[in-house]
Scaffold this motif. Structure first.
Motif, mmCIF file in Angstrom:
data_model
loop_
_atom_site.group_PDB
_atom_site.id
_atom_site.type_symbol
_atom_site.label_atom_id
_atom_site.label_comp_id
_atom_site.label_asym_id
_atom_site.label_seq_id
_atom_site.Cartn_x
_atom_site.Cartn_y
_atom_site.Cartn_z
ATOM 1 N N ALA A 126 8.958 -0.471 0.230
ATOM 2 C CA ALA A 126 8.555 0.231 1.455
ATOM 3 C C ALA A 126 8.606 -0.741 2.630
ATOM 4 O O ALA A 126 8.439 -1.951 2.457
ATOM 5 C CB ALA A 126 7.121 0.738 1.290
ATOM 6 N N SER A 127 8.854 -0.220 3.824
ATOM 7 C CA SER A 127 8.745 -1.045 5.036
ATOM 8 C C SER A 127 8.445 -0.108 6.202
ATOM 9 O O SER A 127 8.795 1.076 6.150
ATOM 10 C CB SER A 127 10.033 -1.835 5.289
ATOM 11 O OG SER A 127 11.113 -0.979 5.583
ATOM 12 N N ARG A 159 10.092 5.030 -6.723
ATOM 13 C CA ARG A 159 9.018 5.089 -5.716
ATOM 14 C C ARG A 159 9.601 5.548 -4.375
ATOM 15 O O ARG A 159 10.529 4.946 -3.868
ATOM 16 C CB ARG A 159 8.389 3.688 -5.551
ATOM 17 C CG ARG A 159 7.237 3.627 -4.558
ATOM 18 C CD ARG A 159 7.230 2.293 -3.822
ATOM 19 N NE ARG A 159 8.488 2.047 -3.160
ATOM 20 C CZ ARG A 159 8.781 2.525 -1.943
ATOM 21 N NH1 ARG A 159 7.926 3.230 -1.262
ATOM 22 N NH2 ARG A 159 9.982 2.281 -1.408
ATOM 23 N N THR A 185 8.326 7.388 -0.449
ATOM 24 C CA THR A 185 7.264 7.941 0.403
ATOM 25 C C THR A 185 7.419 9.453 0.439
ATOM 26 O O THR A 185 8.502 9.954 0.759
ATOM 27 C CB THR A 185 7.388 7.365 1.831
ATOM 28 O OG1 THR A 185 7.224 5.947 1.749
ATOM 29 C CG2 THR A 185 6.341 7.960 2.755
ATOM 30 N N ARG A 195 6.376 12.724 2.284
ATOM 31 C CA ARG A 195 5.739 13.242 3.510
ATOM 32 C C ARG A 195 5.583 14.760 3.479
ATOM 33 O O ARG A 195 5.310 15.376 4.493
ATOM 34 C CB ARG A 195 6.540 12.830 4.749
ATOM 35 C CG ARG A 195 6.635 11.317 4.925
ATOM 36 C CD ARG A 195 7.216 10.926 6.279
ATOM 37 N NE ARG A 195 7.271 9.485 6.416
ATOM 38 C CZ ARG A 195 8.263 8.714 5.953
ATOM 39 N NH1 ARG A 195 9.288 9.262 5.345
ATOM 40 N NH2 ARG A 195 8.222 7.402 6.108
ATOM 41 N N GLN A 209 1.709 8.746 0.787
ATOM 42 C CA GLN A 209 2.309 8.551 2.122
ATOM 43 C C GLN A 209 1.389 7.675 2.968
ATOM 44 O O GLN A 209 0.219 8.022 3.179
ATOM 45 C CB GLN A 209 2.500 9.883 2.858
ATOM 46 C CG GLN A 209 3.111 9.691 4.244
ATOM 47 C CD GLN A 209 3.014 10.909 5.159
ATOM 48 O OE1 GLN A 209 2.455 11.942 4.781
ATOM 49 N NE2 GLN A 209 3.543 10.777 6.357
ATOM 50 N N PRO A 210 1.897 6.550 3.485
ATOM 51 C CA PRO A 210 1.100 5.807 4.460
ATOM 52 C C PRO A 210 0.846 6.680 5.687
ATOM 53 O O PRO A 210 1.694 7.484 6.079
ATOM 54 C CB PRO A 210 1.996 4.616 4.829
ATOM 55 C CG PRO A 210 2.950 4.484 3.682
ATOM 56 C CD PRO A 210 3.184 5.892 3.207
ATOM 57 N N ASN A 258 -0.555 5.453 9.092
ATOM 58 C CA ASN A 258 -1.098 4.284 9.801
ATOM 59 C C ASN A 258 -1.382 4.497 11.274
ATOM 60 O O ASN A 258 -1.612 3.516 12.007
ATOM 61 C CB ASN A 258 -0.140 3.110 9.629
ATOM 62 C CG ASN A 258 -0.385 2.418 8.315
ATOM 63 O OD1 ASN A 258 -1.500 1.967 8.052
ATOM 64 N ND2 ASN A 258 0.623 2.362 7.470
ATOM 65 N N SER A 267 15.307 7.335 0.838
ATOM 66 C CA SER A 267 15.598 6.871 2.195
ATOM 67 C C SER A 267 16.767 5.874 2.127
ATOM 68 O O SER A 267 16.994 5.269 1.083
ATOM 69 C CB SER A 267 14.364 6.213 2.805
ATOM 70 O OG SER A 267 13.898 5.198 1.946
ATOM 71 N N ARG A 302 19.146 2.551 2.441
ATOM 72 C CA ARG A 302 18.890 1.120 2.251
ATOM 73 C C ARG A 302 20.118 0.289 2.596
ATOM 74 O O ARG A 302 21.249 0.675 2.253
ATOM 75 C CB ARG A 302 18.544 0.820 0.798
ATOM 76 C CG ARG A 302 17.103 1.078 0.432
ATOM 77 C CD ARG A 302 16.140 0.285 1.306
ATOM 78 N NE ARG A 302 14.767 0.480 0.908
ATOM 79 C CZ ARG A 302 14.024 1.562 1.161
ATOM 80 N NH1 ARG A 302 14.533 2.565 1.836
ATOM 81 N NH2 ARG A 302 12.775 1.635 0.770
HETATM 82 C C1 LIG Z 1 3.412 -1.299 6.645
HETATM 83 C C2 LIG Z 1 3.928 0.099 6.484
HETATM 84 C C3 LIG Z 1 3.491 1.102 7.326
HETATM 85 C C4 LIG Z 1 3.943 2.414 7.154
HETATM 86 N N1 LIG Z 1 3.424 3.407 7.946
HETATM 87 C C5 LIG Z 1 3.812 4.689 7.746
HETATM 88 C C6 LIG Z 1 3.200 5.755 8.462
HETATM 89 O O1 LIG Z 1 2.284 5.540 9.267
HETATM 90 N N2 LIG Z 1 3.632 7.031 8.231
HETATM 91 C C7 LIG Z 1 4.616 7.296 7.309
HETATM 92 O O2 LIG Z 1 4.969 8.452 7.134
HETATM 93 N N3 LIG Z 1 5.196 6.297 6.594
HETATM 94 C C8 LIG Z 1 4.819 5.017 6.783
HETATM 95 N N4 LIG Z 1 5.346 4.011 6.012
HETATM 96 C C9 LIG Z 1 6.357 4.331 4.993
HETATM 97 C C10 LIG Z 1 7.742 3.885 5.445
HETATM 98 O O3 LIG Z 1 8.178 4.646 6.536
HETATM 99 C C11 LIG Z 1 8.691 3.952 4.252
HETATM 100 O O4 LIG Z 1 8.311 2.975 3.327
HETATM 101 C C12 LIG Z 1 10.129 3.751 4.645
HETATM 102 O O5 LIG Z 1 10.585 4.776 5.482
HETATM 103 C C13 LIG Z 1 11.043 3.672 3.434
HETATM 104 O O6 LIG Z 1 10.949 4.843 2.677
HETATM 105 P P1 LIG Z 1 10.499 4.798 1.153
HETATM 106 O O7 LIG Z 1 9.088 4.300 1.103
HETATM 107 O O8 LIG Z 1 10.608 6.216 0.685
HETATM 108 O O9 LIG Z 1 11.423 3.863 0.407
HETATM 109 C C14 LIG Z 1 4.895 2.699 6.148
HETATM 110 C C15 LIG Z 1 5.332 1.678 5.292
HETATM 111 C C16 LIG Z 1 4.846 0.391 5.438
HETATM 112 C C17 LIG Z 1 5.297 -0.686 4.487
#
Ligand SMILES: Cc1cc2nc3c(=O)[nH]c(=O)nc-3n(C[C@H](O)[C@H](O)[C@H](O)COP(=O)(O)O)c2cc1C
Length: 379
Positions: free
Chosen positions: A61-62, A156, A158, A160, A318-319, A321, A369, A371
């Motif tokens: 994730a990033s 893995r 994210t 949403r 789902q993060p 943040n 997503s 890469r």
């Molecule tokens: C530090 C950090 C903050 C993130 N903040 C958010 C967020 O606020 N909302 C969200 O939908 N995803 C957030 N993400 C998820 C990333 O958008 C996601 O990891 C990235 O798009 C790659 O997708 P994947 O996790 O499906 O590989 C965050 C990820 C990280 C590592």
């Protein structure tokens, strides 16, 4: 921990299918983007372990899928560098999220090296160069144990989309806390309905504040990839497929032109008010309030493990943040603390909320997503 894996028949039996979920069009009937930008997910396990480890690291994730990393690789050691040209600017003014993302990549790297019987010694922030975030010394050792989490690295994603608003599985807090592996990072899990309602209201308020802040809104939108050609060219960023919207919106969205930052912000706000705040629990990873970039790397390692654990258990994550992003913006601009104070209610005044997320049972699987392949990020 009781592990009620995702299973639609199970959910119907449990009577947990809410009206919100039923009213949403199922996403699967409109195919997701495919192509070279998604090829790294079919993890190539050929070649030397150090290279396989970098291929796994780029699947981490990033923030906004910025993939802010570069790797210098030899058989004895891997050096991880921040690519500061990929920082999110006003959306991440203290580079908290950038460093968390680097920690995520580091965790995948270490898990994969260990799986290939390589002992790893990690030194975070090893010298005065702020871009040099970690050194991983590698020694072959048949006694090294492989962590089962390594097997879910390519699974893995994210998620949403909508989750069930049902109760959290028993033992969830302890199971997630088990993944922290660092005394620097603490987990706060919010499961009580009144706590979840307060966290949701604050998340929506923070989203409104970001959408109203033109600099933050533009910084976010700069990483939105609308067309297939865009995705193939950049192989990073947020795509329409990854927003968790149903097939109808994705279909018409792709037919129309790239939205403005303002209109993308309105869609995001609407999603945050509705399905993107569903779930069984909200969680906060925190550190001491005076934490530096090294602590954020630790948060990233912990978060990546938690997300892998969730993937292993059939839980979606789902993060979210927005509140932490506003907390940093307040600090950057010297604004009176609003979201900093709201988050301190959960973590205490002496700690800083670093990484916020929701967890639960999702209605549908998350899309991959894009890469950048390992070859693009080797120095
Ligand atoms: C530090 C950090 C903050 C993130 N903040 C958010 C967020 O606020 N909302 C969200 O939908 N995803 C957030 N993400 C998820 C990333 O958008 C996601 O990891 C990235 O798009 C790659 O997708 P994947 O996790 O499906 O590989 C965050 C990820 C990280 C590592």
């Amino acid at each position: 921990m009781e592990r009620p894996r995702f299973n639609r028949r199970n959910l119907i039996r449990r009577g947990l299918l809410g009206a919100t979920v039923l009213s949403l069009p199922a996403c699967r009937y409109y195919p997701a983007e495919s192509g070279e930008a998604f090829a790294p997910w079919d993890l190539d396990e050929g070649g030397p372990p150090e290279l396989i480890a970098v291929r796994a690291a780029v699947l981490a994730a990033s923030p906004h899928n910025t993939q802010p990393w570069r790797f210098q690789v030899t058989a004895e050691r891997i050096d991880l560098f921040a690519d500061l040209d990929r920082a999110l600017g006003a959306l991440d003014p203290l580079t908290r999220e950038l460093h968390i993302g680097l920690g995520c990549a580091l965790e995948n790297l270490v898990l994969t090296l260990n799986h290939h019987r390589r002992r790893t010694t990690v030194v975070l922030s090893p010298d005065a160069d702020p871009a040099h975030v970690a050194t991983v010394a590698i020694t072959p050792d048949d006694a090294v144990r492989s962590d089962p989490l390594v097997h879910v690295i390519p699974d893995r994603h994210t998620n949403r989309g909508p989750y069930l608003d049902g109760p959290a599985p028993e033992g969830l807090a302890a199971a997630l806390a088990d993944q922290l592996q660092s005394p620097v990072v603490a987990l706060t899990l919010l499961t009580a309905p009144e706590d979840r309602a307060a966290f949701k209201a604050d998340t929506v308020a923070a989203t409104e504040a970001i959408v109203a802040d033109a600099e933050m809104s533009e910084a976010s939108h700069a990483w939105y990839r609308h067309t297939h050609a865009d995705i193939e060219q950049h192989r990073d960023g947020i795509t329409l497929d990854s927003t968790g919207n149903g097939s109808t919106l994705r279909f018409f969205g792709k037919l129309s032109g790239r939205p403005s930052a303002a209109s993308a912000g309105e869609y995001w706000l609407k999603a945050t008010r509705s399905f993107q705040t569903t779930g069984a629990a909200y969680a906060i990873l925190s550190t001491r309030a005076d934490a530096d970039a090294t602590a954020a790397l630790e948060v990233g390692r912990a978060f990546q493990r938690i997300h892998l654990f969730a993937a292993q258990e059939g839980l979606a994550l789902q993060p979210l943040n927005q509140q932490a992003e506003r907390q940093d913006r307040e600090l950057q601009l010297g604004l009176p603390t609003d979201f900093g104070a709201r988050l301190a209610r959960w973590v205490g005044a002496l700690r800083r909320a670093q990484m916020l997320f929701r967890v639960g049972y999702a209605w549908d699987e998350a899309k991959r997503s894009p890469r950048r392949p390992a070859e693009w990020v080797l120095s």
